[in-house]
Enzyme design. Structure first.
Site, PDB file in Angstrom:
ATOM      1  N   HIS A   9      28.563  10.499  28.168  1.00  0.00           N
ATOM      2  CA  HIS A   9      27.224  10.054  28.560  1.00  0.00           C
ATOM      3  C   HIS A   9      26.994   8.567  28.288  1.00  0.00           C
ATOM      4  CE1 HIS A   9      25.999  14.491  27.569  1.00  0.00           C
ATOM      5  NE2 HIS A   9      26.971  14.398  28.485  1.00  0.00           N
ATOM      6  N   TYR A 112      11.171  10.470  30.004  1.00  0.00           N
ATOM      7  CA  TYR A 112      11.645  11.556  30.869  1.00  0.00           C
ATOM      8  C   TYR A 112      11.904  12.854  30.100  1.00  0.00           C
ATOM      9  CZ  TYR A 112      11.960   9.760  35.621  1.00  0.00           C
ATOM     10  OH  TYR A 112      11.659   9.334  36.894  1.00  0.00           O
ATOM     11  N   TYR A 124      25.518  24.063  27.768  1.00  0.00           N
ATOM     12  CA  TYR A 124      26.744  24.599  28.359  1.00  0.00           C
ATOM     13  C   TYR A 124      27.104  25.965  27.782  1.00  0.00           C
ATOM     14  CZ  TYR A 124      27.295  20.099  30.590  1.00  0.00           C
ATOM     15  OH  TYR A 124      27.087  18.980  31.354  1.00  0.00           O
TER      16      TYR A 124
END
Length: 228
Positions: A9, A112, A124
């Site tokens: 990321h 966000y 996951y």
């Protein structure tokens, strides 16, 4: 800051708008660090081209606990960013977890929501993250659940596909697709899959500034899209 030993990321897209540099920073797999405005991971940064801090950044307008260079927080892994030549706004794509990819606008001083919000996705392991959206957080223009592994994007302007002018062209890794998003005033209108599973996992997209032909970086190759 802080330096994080992680292979995940990165974010790391850059655009220049009105002599400012905007930078996306992924949360490096650290989740809730994206909610900490005293740290860079999980944020969008805005600085002058010479590195100085803009005096109108959120820190100086009600966000006193934010780092002075941070423009927005709460992103996970924003792999695409572009300035629209039509409304001069910055748009970005954000790679979600297991679901929850999105396309939206960079918004001054807003959040966000990662990892309070899951944008429709899960961890996951299959466990829940949080709601898709709730009041008080930035709302994306378009979400993808299940995930398409969204990557890069541009707001199209050109002669080659002039009927696409003003639309967002968004690429993906998982289904190796190019998607065209029509939107207006931050409202999603339509999505069209232009192609899928043809050139590999697409890492980047660029539009030639003179003729409007489209270039892709996918797999280990550079690809060109033009009208036949």
């Amino acid at each position: 800051e802080p330096a994080i030993n992680s292979g995940y990321h990165f974010g790391s897209r850059l655009v220049i708008k009105d002599n400012f540099l905007f930078i996306t920073v992924g949360e490096r797999g650290e989740g809730m660090i994206a909610q900490d405005p005293t740290k860079h991971p999980g944020s969008i940064i805005k600085i002058h081209l010479d590195g100085k801090i803009p005096k109108d950044n959120p820190k100086f307008n009600g966000k006193s606990n934010w780092l002075p260079e941070i423009y927005q927080i709460g992103v996970r892994n924003p792999q695409g960013m572009d300035v629209s030549p039509y409304d001069n706004k910055i748009y970005l794509t954000n790679h979600g977890a297991r679901g929850g990819d999105w396309f939206g606008e960079a918004k001054y001083g807003e959040n966000y929501g990662w990892k309070i919000l899951g944008w429709g996705g899960t961890n996951y392991t299959g466990t829940k993250i949080g709601p898709k959206w709730k009041p008080g957080f930035s709302k994306a223009i378009k979400y993808w659940v299940p995930s398409i592994a969204v990557s890069s994007m541009v707001i199209y302007k050109g002669k080659e596909f002039k009927e696409w002018n003003g639309d967002a062209l968004i690429t993906s890794l998982r289904d190796q697709s190019l998607r065209k998003i029509k939107f207006k005033d931050n409202k999603f209108l339509d999505e069209e899959i232009i192609f899928k599973d043809k050139i590999g996992r697409i890492r980047d997209i660029q539009v030639h500034p003179n003729n409007g032909k489209i270039y892709f970086l996918a797999g280990d190759s550079l690809w060109l899209m033009e009208k036949s």
